[in-house]
Design an enzyme around this catalytic site. Structure first.
Site, PDB file in Angstrom:
ATOM      1  CB  SER A  78      -0.894   0.002   1.239  1.00 49.42           C
ATOM      2  OG  SER A  78      -0.090   0.020   2.395  1.00 49.42           O
ATOM      3  CB  CYS A 118       1.128  -5.754   1.710  1.00 46.15           C
ATOM      4  SG  CYS A 118      -0.273  -5.076   2.607  1.00 46.15           S
ATOM      5  CG  ASN A 119       2.289  -8.762   7.279  1.00 46.60           C
ATOM      6  OD1 ASN A 119       3.182  -7.963   7.011  1.00 46.60           O
ATOM      7  ND2 ASN A 119       2.511  -9.918   7.880  1.00 46.60           N
ATOM      8  CB  CYS A 129       2.126  -4.184   9.529  1.00 47.65           C
ATOM      9  SG  CYS A 129       1.892  -2.799   8.383  1.00 47.65           S
ATOM     10  CE1 TYR A 158      -3.696  -1.051  -0.904  1.00 45.71           C
ATOM     11  CE2 TYR A 158      -2.412  -3.041  -0.574  1.00 45.71           C
ATOM     12  CZ  TYR A 158      -2.812  -1.997  -1.383  1.00 45.71           C
ATOM     13  OH  TYR A 158      -2.317  -1.912  -2.663  1.00 45.71           O
ATOM     14  N   GLY A 159      -5.267  -1.440   5.586  1.00 43.84           N
ATOM     15  CA  GLY A 159      -5.594  -2.090   6.857  1.00 43.84           C
ATOM     16  C   GLY A 159      -7.061  -2.118   7.226  1.00 43.84           C
TER      17      GLY A 159
HETATM   18  N1  DGL Z   1       2.166  -2.689   4.784  1.00 44.78           N
HETATM   19  C1  DGL Z   1       0.914  -3.306   4.904  1.00 44.78           C
HETATM   20  C2  DGL Z   1       0.888  -4.529   5.757  1.00 44.78           C
HETATM   21  O1  DGL Z   1       1.885  -5.213   5.792  1.00 44.78           O
HETATM   22  C3  DGL Z   1      -0.328  -2.488   4.762  1.00 44.78           C
HETATM   23  C4  DGL Z   1      -0.605  -1.467   5.773  1.00 44.78           C
HETATM   24  C5  DGL Z   1      -1.831  -0.677   5.393  1.00 44.78           C
HETATM   25  O2  DGL Z   1      -1.886  -0.179   4.266  1.00 44.78           O
HETATM   26  O3  DGL Z   1      -2.731  -0.560   6.241  1.00 44.78           O
HETATM   27  O4  DGL Z   1      -0.077  -4.866   6.373  1.00 44.78           O
END
Ligand code: DGL
Length: 223
Positions: free
Chosen positions: A7, A70-71, A181, A38-39
């Protein structure tokens, strides 16, 4: 070509690890800042976004491997991506609960991630499978994503946000802090300073980069 997406800037920690594992290997990194974060998005939204990005990586950049750096996107959309593009291997991210559960001496592990990651099937299954007999404390830290996107990884604002999430985990006895994350490793020096030796900080960056290297090595050369 190997494709990466997140994201925003979070997945750059995965890319950095990948560049160490596979020096000289060509890559494309898509930082989807337009849709960040994205969360807190629904599964349907993340599937749509991830599907569009994967299409671009495959059709426009001819990627033969995609790392979902991205998790949250992994938790919400990797099954969808694998079904939609069965010809392309996808590597995903999930919180490193297994090594944390093996390393804990207090029997308490703290996991920091977004709402989307905690809500996924992968997270539930991994906790059930690898953390039997261990107390796993979850802490949503969605606000850290926005800090990292603004480049605020130190100073009073970042420290207050990190303390708010980390102190209760430490107070509850967590001796392992799992960064679930990909934005969070950017705050790692600060997290370690706040933990001050009371807990080890674990992320998945190198493990994922190694997995990508293994897959690239066993792929036939591009025609
Ligand atoms: N970097 C992302 C993750 O590993 C996304 C974080 C987000 O956009 O909320 O979850």
């Amino acid at each position: 070509m190997t494709g990466f997406f997140d994201s925003g800037f979070g997945g750059l920690c995965i890319l950095e690890a990948f560049m160490r594992e596979c020096p000289g290997e060509p890559f494309v990194y898509i930082a989807d800042n337009a849709n960040c974060p994205y969360g807190n998005k629904s599964r349907a939204e993340i599937e749509t976004i991830a599907g569009q990005i994967a299409e671009e990586l495959i059709d426009r950049h001819q990627c033969r491997l995609i790392v979902v750096a991205c998790n949250t996107a992994t938790a919400q959309a990797i099954d969808f991506l694998r079904n939609k593009y069965p010809q392309v291997p996808f590597v995903g991210l999930e919180p490193a609960i297994k090594p944390a559960a093996q390393a804990t001496k207090t029997g308490v592990v703290g996991v920091l991630a977004t709402r989307g990651t905690f809500g996924g099937r992968l997270y539930r299954e991994t906790s059930r499978k690898f953390a039997a007999g261990v107390t796993v404390l979850q802490r949503m830290a969605d606000d850290w994503v926005e800090l990292v996107e603004r480049g605020v990884v130190d100073g009073p604002e970042a420290e207050a946000a990190v303390r708010t999430a980390v102190e209760p985990l430490l107070a509850a006895g967590a001796d392992q802090l799992v960064l679930g994350c990909t934005h969070f490793p950017h705050l790692r020096p600060l997290i370690e300073r706040v933990a001050n030796g009371r807990a080890a900080v674990i992320d998945s960056c190198q493990a994922v980069a190694r997995q990508a290297r293994r897959l690239l090595e066993c792929q036939p050369p591009k025609i």
